[in-house]
Write a protein that holds these residues in place. Structure first.
Motif, mmCIF file in Angstrom:
data_model
loop_
_atom_site.group_PDB
_atom_site.id
_atom_site.type_symbol
_atom_site.label_atom_id
_atom_site.label_comp_id
_atom_site.label_asym_id
_atom_site.label_seq_id
_atom_site.Cartn_x
_atom_site.Cartn_y
_atom_site.Cartn_z
ATOM 1 N N THR A 195 0.284 -3.091 8.719
ATOM 2 C CA THR A 195 -1.102 -2.786 8.369
ATOM 3 C C THR A 195 -1.198 -1.656 7.346
ATOM 4 O OG1 THR A 195 -1.329 -1.189 10.157
ATOM 5 C CG2 THR A 195 -2.017 -3.444 10.631
ATOM 6 N N VAL A 196 -0.092 -1.048 7.031
ATOM 7 C CA VAL A 196 -0.157 0.115 6.138
ATOM 8 C C VAL A 196 -0.723 -0.265 4.768
ATOM 9 C CG1 VAL A 196 1.207 1.839 4.909
ATOM 10 C CG2 VAL A 196 1.670 1.377 7.318
ATOM 11 N N ASP A 197 -0.172 -1.320 4.181
ATOM 12 C CA ASP A 197 -0.660 -1.718 2.855
ATOM 13 C C ASP A 197 -2.108 -2.216 2.874
ATOM 14 O OD1 ASP A 197 1.612 -0.909 1.647
ATOM 15 O OD2 ASP A 197 2.601 -2.865 1.723
ATOM 16 N N PRO A 198 -2.439 -3.134 3.799
ATOM 17 C CA PRO A 198 -3.850 -3.549 3.853
ATOM 18 C C PRO A 198 -4.789 -2.362 4.089
ATOM 19 C CG PRO A 198 -2.500 -5.000 5.194
ATOM 20 C CD PRO A 198 -1.599 -3.904 4.728
ATOM 21 N N ALA A 199 -4.355 -1.391 4.891
ATOM 22 C CA ALA A 199 -5.227 -0.251 5.182
ATOM 23 C C ALA A 199 -5.494 0.570 3.923
ATOM 24 C CB ALA A 199 -4.600 0.625 6.267
ATOM 25 N N SER A 200 -4.481 0.735 3.103
ATOM 26 C CA SER A 200 -4.728 1.517 1.896
ATOM 27 C C SER A 200 -5.625 0.733 0.932
ATOM 28 C CB SER A 200 -3.409 1.924 1.221
ATOM 29 O OG SER A 200 -2.700 0.788 0.844
ATOM 30 N N TRP A 201 -5.466 -0.606 0.936
ATOM 31 C CA TRP A 201 -6.370 -1.428 0.118
ATOM 32 C C TRP A 201 -7.801 -1.268 0.608
ATOM 33 C CZ3 TRP A 201 -9.929 -5.272 0.692
ATOM 34 C CH2 TRP A 201 -10.281 -5.986 -0.454
ATOM 35 N N LEU A 202 -7.973 -1.303 1.956
ATOM 36 C CA LEU A 202 -9.307 -1.168 2.539
ATOM 37 C C LEU A 202 -9.935 0.167 2.166
ATOM 38 C CD1 LEU A 202 -8.913 -2.601 6.157
ATOM 39 C CD2 LEU A 202 -10.358 -3.502 4.339
ATOM 40 N N SER A 203 -9.162 1.251 2.268
ATOM 41 C CA SER A 203 -9.748 2.560 1.986
ATOM 42 C C SER A 203 -10.089 2.681 0.501
ATOM 43 C CB SER A 203 -8.786 3.669 2.407
ATOM 44 O OG SER A 203 -7.761 3.802 1.460
ATOM 45 N N GLU A 204 -9.313 1.973 -0.340
ATOM 46 C CA GLU A 204 -9.575 2.048 -1.774
ATOM 47 C C GLU A 204 -10.839 1.285 -2.160
ATOM 48 O OE1 GLU A 204 -6.709 0.821 -5.218
ATOM 49 O OE2 GLU A 204 -5.607 2.008 -3.737
ATOM 50 N N HIS A 205 -10.977 0.046 -1.603
ATOM 51 C CA HIS A 205 -12.065 -0.819 -2.025
ATOM 52 C C HIS A 205 -13.281 -0.794 -1.114
ATOM 53 C CE1 HIS A 205 -8.532 -2.441 -4.144
ATOM 54 N NE2 HIS A 205 -9.414 -2.634 -5.119
ATOM 55 N N LEU A 206 -13.054 -0.549 0.187
ATOM 56 C CA LEU A 206 -14.174 -0.555 1.117
ATOM 57 C C LEU A 206 -14.350 0.807 1.757
ATOM 58 C CD1 LEU A 206 -13.495 -4.002 2.823
ATOM 59 C CD2 LEU A 206 -15.297 -3.488 1.178
ATOM 60 N N GLY A 207 -13.884 1.850 1.047
ATOM 61 C CA GLY A 207 -13.924 3.204 1.597
ATOM 62 C C GLY A 207 -15.325 3.687 1.908
#
Lengths: 259, 315
Positions: free
Chosen positions: B138-150
Motif C-alpha cells: 500500500t505504500v505506493d498507492p498511498a503516496s499517489w493518494l496523498s498526492e492527488h487526493l490529498g
C-alpha cells in the motif's frame, strides 16, 4: 388492451422431461378461458409458459409457438421481462410484498415501467387499479399500512390490483381462489366478470363449478397415462364442455367418474 | 338469604412430566448463565476500573486525565471499525446476492465454502498478512493518494514509509468481518420466499429489480444484524490491529500517515504486559468503555430492526 393468444403445437420440457405435449388453442380476447383437469396434468405449467414464468426453473424450455396478436412471445429477440409486462399473473397464494404498503404494492409495477411518473398521476392510477379490483372502499383509509395486514381475500384482490395497474393485455390466474373462503371467492369471481370487459383472462382452477360460472371457454387437460406427459384433451365453449363434451375423458372428469 | 358454601377454586394443574421439567430447567439455567456471565464481566470491569475513574489527572498515564487518555483510543477504535464496515457491508451483500441469485449452483457452493473458510482463519494470521504483505504494497498507492487526493482529510499524508497505517488496519478488519456478514446475509437471501420473487417477476421486474423489491427488503433486518455482528468483531479485534498498526499518534482523520491513533483493544494488548498499578486500572477503564459501546451498538441495532416490524417479511 386485450389481445388474442394463439398457441400452436406447444411442447413443454423440464430439461429432458416432456411435461406437456402438443397443446394448440386460441385464447379469445375479452373473455375468460378456464383450464381444468386433475393435479399434475400440466395446466399450471402451461399457464406459466404464456408469460414465460416457467423459465425460472433451470433448464425449462418449450417447443412450438405462442403468438399474441402478431407478436411471437418466444421470438429470438423477445425479452421475457417485456412479455411479463404485457401478461400479468395472479398466483394461488396471495403474495403482496410484505415490506410494502398497500399503495406501494399497487404502484410497484408502475414504478418499473415509468420511472418518472408524477405523484398525482400515480395516485390516480393506484386509485383506479384498486377500484377495478373492488378493493378501494375497503382500503382507501389505510393505503400506507402494510398489505400483509389485509385478509386473505383482500390480499388476493390487492394482487389483482397490482397486476392490472400496469394495464396488461392478458391476465393469467393460477387457482386464485383455492385458499379463499366462499365469500372472498365470490368477490373474485364477480371481479373476473367485470375485468373481462377489458382483459383477456385465463384461469386455472380445480373448482369445476367456478369454471362453469365464470368462463366462456373451458379447456380440459389430462395425463396421457401414468408417467406420460399431459395434454389438452379438448377445448370448447364452457356450456358445451359441461353438457355435451365430445371426449369421454372429459365427461368422466366433469361428472366425477374416472378410469 | 341462604348462604351457600362456595367451593374453593380448584387448581387445575396439569401434571408435568419429568422430561419437560428437566428440559425447562436446563434451558432456563442456560439463559440465566449468560446473564450472570455478562453481569460478572461488568462487575469486574467497574471494580477494576474504579481506581482510575477516581484518580486525579496527573496519576493517569500521560498525565492529562482519563478522558484525554481514552478519547484517542476510542476514536481509533470507532474509525477503524466503522470504515471497515463501510467497505465490508456492500461487498458482503454483493457476494451474498451473487451466491444466491446470480451464480451457477456449482460456483455458488464453492464460493460459499471459501467464504466460510475465511471466517476460520485466526486473527493472528490476518495480522501477519496485513503487516508483511498488505502494508508494503500500500505504500505506493498511498503516496499517489496523498498526492492527488490529498484534499480529502482521509488522505492528507504525508504517507507512511512502512505502510503500517490505519488504512491497512481498516482493510484487514474489512477482510476479517466480511465472512461473518456474508454468511448471515446469504442465509437471509436464500430464504427469500419464492412467492415474492415470482410476484416481482410477474409484473415485469428484471432480475435486479426483483432483488430490490423482494430480496433486499426481506433481508434488510439480517443485513443490519450482520453488520452489527461485524461491527462487534471489528471493535473488539485485538491481535491483527496490534500487529498491523504502528500506533503513535492522536486523534486524526488521516488514514495513511505514520501517526495513527491506536484502538482500545490493541492498546490493552500492547500496554498490559508493561503496566502496573494505576496504569492497569486505566487500561481496564478503557475496556469498560469498549464494553459499553458494544452494548450500545447492539441495542441500537435491535431498535433499528424492530422499528419497521409491521413491514417485516416474517408476518
Amino acid at each position: 388492451m386485450a389481445k388474442r393468444i394463439e398457441v400452436k403445437d406447444l411442447d413443454i420440457y423440464y430439461d429432458k422431461f416432456l411435461a406437456v405435449q402438443g397443446v394448440s388453442m386460441t385464447i379469445q380476447p375479452r373473455s375468460v378461458t378456464a383450464l381444468i383437469g386433475p393435479s399434475g396434468c400440466g395446466k399450471s405449467t402451461f399457464l406459466r409458459t404464456l408469460n414465460r414464468m416457467h423459465e425460472l426453473v433451470p433448464n425449462a424450455r418449450v417447443e412450438g409457438s405462442v403468438v399474441m396478436d402478431d407478436d411471437d412471445l418466444y421470438g429470438p429477440n423477445v425479452d421475457p421481462v417485456n412479455v411479463r409486462r404485457q401478461i400479468g399473473m395472479v398466483f394461488q397464494r396471495a403474495n403482496p410484498f410484505p415490506t410494502m404498503s398497500i399503495y406501494d404494492n399497487v404502484a410497484a409495477g408502475l414504478k418499473l415501467n415509468n420511472k418518472r411518473l408524477k405523484k398525482s398521476d400515480m395516485d390516480g392510477l393506484v386509485e383506479r387499479s384498486l377500484k377495478s379490483a373492488n378493493l378501494w372502499e375497503e382500503v382507501k383509509d389505510r393505503l400506507h399500512k402494510p398489505g400483509s395486514g389485509l385478509s386473505g381475500g383482500q390480499q388476493q384482490r390487492l394482487c389483482i390490483a397490482r397486476a392490472i395497474a400496469v394495464q396488461p393485455e392478458v391476465l393469467l390466474m393460477d387457482e386464485p381462489c383455492s385458499a379463499l373462503d366462499p365469500i372472498s371467492t365470490q368477490a373474485i369471481e364477480d371481479l373476473m366478470l367485470e375485468l373481462k370487459e377489458n382483459y383477456t383472462i385465463v384461469i386455472v382452477t380445480h373448482n369445476m363449478q367456478q369454471a362453469a360460472r365464470v368462463s366462456d371457454t373451458t379447456g380440459f387437460f389430462n395425463l396421457q397415462g401414468v408417467g406420460k406427459p399431459g395434454e389438452l384433451v379438448e377445448i370448447d365453449e364452457t356450456t358445451k364442455i359441461f353438457s355435451t363434451p365430445s371426449q369421454k375423458a372429459t365427461e368422466d372428469y366433469i361428472s366425477g367418474r374416472f378410469g | 338469604m341462604a348462604s351457600t358454601t362456595e367451593a374453593p377454586p380448584r387448581k387445575n394443574r396439569v401434571p408435568r412430566r419429568p422430561g419437560d421439567r428437566i428440559f425447562a430447567g436446563v434451558s432456563t439455567g442456560s439463559g440465566v448463565l449468560i446473564l450472570v456471565a455478562l453481569a460478572g464481566v461488568a462487575v469486574f470491569l467497574v471494580t477494576e476500573a474504579w481506581p482510575a475513574l477516581t484518580a486525579s489527572a496527573e496519576e493517569i498515564p500521560g498525565g492529562e486525565g482519563l478522558v484525554l487518555y481514552i478519547w484517542p483510543l476510542l476514536f481509533g477504535t470507532l474509525i477503524s471499525a466503522v470504515l471497515a464496515l463501510v467497505i465490508a457491508v456492500p461487498l458482503a451483500v454483493a457476494i451474498a446476492l451473487f451466491i444466491t441469485h446470480y451464480a451457477p449452483r456449482s460456483i455458488a457452493r464453492a464460493l460459499g465454502y471459501i467464504i466460510d473458510l475465511l471466517a476460520a482463519v485466526p486473527s493472528i494470521i490476518f495480522g501477519l498478512w496485513g503487516m508483511n504483505v498488505l502494508a508494503p504494497i500500500t505504500v505506493d498507492p498511498a503516496s499517489w493518494l496523498s498526492e492527488h487526493l490529498g484534499w480529502i482529510p482521509f488522505f492528507a499524508g504525508p504517507p507512511s514509509s512502512t505502510g503500517r497505517t490505519m488504512f491497512v488496519a481498516i482493510l484487514v478488519l474489512a477482510v476479517m468481518v466480511l465472512p461473518i456478514i456474508t454468511a448471515v446475509v446469504r442465509e437471509a437471501f436464500m430464504q427469500t420466499p419464492q412467492l415474492h420473487q415470482e410476484a416481482a417477476l410477474a409484473i415485469g421486474a428484471t432480475r435486479w429489480e426483483m432483488i430490490r423489491m423482494a430480496a433486499l427488503p426481506f433481508g434488510r433486518s439480517s443485513i443490519i444484524g450482520a453488520s452489527m455482528l461485524g461491527l462487534g468483531r471489528a471493535l473488539g479485534e485485538t491481535m491483527a490491529v496490534a500487529m498491523v498498526l504502528s500506533a503513535s499518534g492522536g486523534v486524526s482523520l488521516n488514514l495513511i500517515s505514520s501517526d495513527n491513533p491506536p484502538t482500545i483493544a490493541a492498546n490493552i494488548a500492547l500496554q498490559f504486559p508493561e503496566s502496573s498499578g494505576i496504569a492497569i486500572n486505566t487500561l481496564i477503564a478503557s475496556g469498560l468503555v469498549l464494553f459499553a459501546i458494544t452494548l450500545a451498538v447492539n441495542m441500537i441495532a435491535r431498535a433499528v430492526i424492530n422499528r419497521r416490524k409491521d413491514f417485516d417479511g416474517a408476518n
